[in-house]
Design an enzyme around this catalytic site. Structure first.
Site, PDB file in Angstrom:
ATOM      1  N   GLU A   1       0.846  -1.187   0.000  1.00  9.39           N
ATOM      2  CA  GLU A   1       0.000   0.000   0.000  1.00  9.39           C
ATOM      3  C   GLU A   1       0.885   1.243   0.000  1.00  9.39           C
ATOM      4  O   GLU A   1       1.948   1.263   0.618  1.00  9.39           O
ATOM      5  CB  GLU A   1      -0.862  -0.020   1.263  1.00  9.39           C
ATOM      6  CG  GLU A   1      -1.679   1.241   1.511  1.00  9.39           C
ATOM      7  CD  GLU A   1      -2.292   1.263   2.909  1.00  9.39           C
ATOM      8  OE1 GLU A   1      -3.399   1.790   3.054  1.00  9.39           O
ATOM      9  OE2 GLU A   1      -1.648   0.744   3.855  1.00  9.39           O
TER      10      GLU A   1
ATOM     11  N   ASN B   1      -7.262   5.765  -1.970  1.00 10.67           N
ATOM     12  CA  ASN B   1      -6.160   4.852  -1.680  1.00 10.67           C
ATOM     13  C   ASN B   1      -6.365   3.662  -2.618  1.00 10.67           C
ATOM     14  O   ASN B   1      -7.317   2.888  -2.455  1.00 10.67           O
ATOM     15  CB  ASN B   1      -6.214   4.427  -0.210  1.00 10.67           C
ATOM     16  CG  ASN B   1      -4.984   3.679   0.230  1.00 10.67           C
ATOM     17  OD1 ASN B   1      -4.276   3.091  -0.575  1.00 10.67           O
ATOM     18  ND2 ASN B   1      -4.733   3.674   1.530  1.00 10.67           N
TER      19      ASN B   1
ATOM     20  N   LYS C   1      -9.601   1.323  -2.030  1.00 11.14           N
ATOM     21  CA  LYS C   1      -9.777   0.823  -0.659  1.00 11.14           C
ATOM     22  C   LYS C   1     -11.158   1.148  -0.112  1.00 11.14           C
ATOM     23  O   LYS C   1     -11.558   2.311  -0.070  1.00 11.14           O
ATOM     24  CB  LYS C   1      -8.691   1.426   0.229  1.00 11.14           C
ATOM     25  CG  LYS C   1      -8.643   0.900   1.657  1.00 11.14           C
ATOM     26  CD  LYS C   1      -7.431   1.492   2.358  1.00 11.14           C
ATOM     27  CE  LYS C   1      -7.256   1.017   3.780  1.00 11.14           C
ATOM     28  NZ  LYS C   1      -6.033   1.558   4.389  1.00 11.14           N
TER      29      LYS C   1
ATOM     30  N   GLU D   1      -6.331   8.697   7.777  1.00 11.36           N
ATOM     31  CA  GLU D   1      -6.740   8.328   6.413  1.00 11.36           C
ATOM     32  C   GLU D   1      -8.089   8.945   6.035  1.00 11.36           C
ATOM     33  O   GLU D   1      -8.313   9.302   4.877  1.00 11.36           O
ATOM     34  CB  GLU D   1      -6.801   6.816   6.265  1.00 11.36           C
ATOM     35  CG  GLU D   1      -5.451   6.178   6.052  1.00 11.36           C
ATOM     36  CD  GLU D   1      -5.564   4.746   5.598  1.00 11.36           C
ATOM     37  OE1 GLU D   1      -6.146   4.500   4.521  1.00 11.36           O
ATOM     38  OE2 GLU D   1      -5.073   3.865   6.331  1.00 11.36           O
TER      39      GLU D   1
ATOM     40  N   CYS E   1      -4.679  -3.063   2.899  1.00 11.92           N
ATOM     41  CA  CYS E   1      -4.474  -2.829   4.331  1.00 11.92           C
ATOM     42  C   CYS E   1      -5.675  -3.208   5.200  1.00 11.92           C
ATOM     43  O   CYS E   1      -5.935  -4.381   5.414  1.00 11.92           O
ATOM     44  CB  CYS E   1      -4.055  -1.375   4.560  1.00 11.92           C
ATOM     45  SG  CYS E   1      -3.242  -1.117   6.175  1.00 11.92           S
TER      46      CYS E   1
ATOM     47  N   ASN F   1       0.380  -0.962   5.197  1.00  9.91           N
ATOM     48  CA  ASN F   1       1.310  -0.203   6.059  1.00  9.91           C
ATOM     49  C   ASN F   1       0.719  -0.293   7.463  1.00  9.91           C
ATOM     50  O   ASN F   1      -0.344   0.283   7.714  1.00  9.91           O
ATOM     51  CB  ASN F   1       1.368   1.276   5.667  1.00  9.91           C
ATOM     52  CG  ASN F   1       2.149   1.559   4.397  1.00  9.91           C
ATOM     53  OD1 ASN F   1       2.910   2.509   4.345  1.00  9.91           O
ATOM     54  ND2 ASN F   1       1.947   0.771   3.358  1.00  9.91           N
TER      55      ASN F   1
END
Length: 304
Positions: free
Chosen positions: A47, A110, A127, A145, A171, A196
């Site tokens: 990611e 993302n 994502k 995020e 993730c 991550n």
């Protein structure tokens, strides 16, 4: 003759904020070259593989925020990686920050793209399970995020790669059973994901010893319950002052870890995935056509 796909997981060590995009892309190209030398047919990167994990900071200047995003893929700085894929005949899945222009506005996602062994774009995933918050919270590891990314709007698509059905995830998606179930129901045989993940969480210090266990647990369960091969690539090591766990792995549809990284640095692991094992596992426990037929069950509201 057995159906197989040789999967490479390309873990990266930390990517500091000071690193140039050219420097980072060079590292990814080197990892892809190593994967090809090991016989890989497809590789997966972490990611946000092109930048540091910038949501660890609150940034107010939108122009500065956008420097972490890609306005086009491939772009002038990332074209080298696509050219390497074509030269090596090895496709890849790459996590990055996407700047999109949709519905008359600029949007931030993302994202992970699937690229073929000819260096051509195959498909995209954004994502779905965006964690954290939009503002720092006292006593909580800063993870903003939701300040910088919208939830994905593409669902859980599955793409054909050399005759293999491949899906993508990113993730926090790996912690949710819906991710694997949707990919499986959409026909996935292989799921590629990048992450991550901090080594420590300020809000749960008592659970620090379980971080790697909780990293692998949902992926192993998802692989087993949905008869999938999973390739999971981490960014690892001390990145801009935050320790990331690593633990990149390849997981079989039996739920077993077939390969795992041993370092917190740039590292490639490779495994030849036996796709026929998927059918074996389905026969044992998870034959959806047999066990999940709606006409075999009565709803509570159905009359007896």
């Amino acid at each position: 003759m057995a159906r197989c796909l040789t999967i490479a997981v390309c873990q990266t060590g930390p990517i500091q904020r000071s690193a140039s995009r050219a420097e980072t892309v060079g590292r990814l190209v080197h990892l892809l070259e190593k994967a090809a030398a090991f016989g890989a047919e497809i590789a997966v990167f972490p990611e946000m593989a092109l930048t540091t994990f910038f949501p660890r900071w609150r940034i107010d200047d939108q122009a500065e925020i956008d420097t972490f995003f890609e306005a086009s893929m491939p772009g002038p700085e990332t074209q080298r990686l696509y050219d390497a894929a074509a030269r090596l005949k090895v496709g890849f899945a790459l996590g990055y920050c996407e700047l999109a222009h949709e519905d008359g506005r600029t949007r931030h996602f993302n994202t992970m793209d699937l690229v073929g062994p000819d260096g051509a774009f195959i498909g995209r995933y954004r994502k779905m399970h965006v964690p954290g918050s939009s503002e720092p919270e006292e006593g909580t590891t800063t993870h903003l995020e939701r300040r910088y990314f919208e939830p994905g709007n593409l669902g859980f698509p599955v793409y054909n790669y050399r005759g293999v059905r491949v899906g993508l995830a990113i993730c926090n998606d790996r912690r949710w059973p819906e991710t694997y179930r949707m990919l499986c129901l959409n026909g996935a045989e292989v799921a590629l994901l990048g992450y991550n993940t901090p080594l420590l969480l300020d809000e749960a210090p008592a659970l620090a010893h379980l971080r790697m266990f909780h990293n692998h647990l949902p992926m192993q369960a998802g692989a087993y319950q949905n008869t999938l091969w999973i390739g999971a690539a981490a960014k690892a090591g001390l990145e801009d002052g935050q320790a990331l766990i690593g633990g990149s792995c390849i997981i079989a549809p039996t739920g077993e870890i077939a390969a795992q990284t041993m370092s917190l640095d740039d590292e490639v692991i490779v495994h030849r995935a036996d796709l026929d094992l998927i059918e074996t596992c389905r026969k044992v426990n998870f034959n959806f056509a047999l066990y999940r037929r709606p006409d075999q069950y009565k709803r509570i509201s159905d009359p007896v």
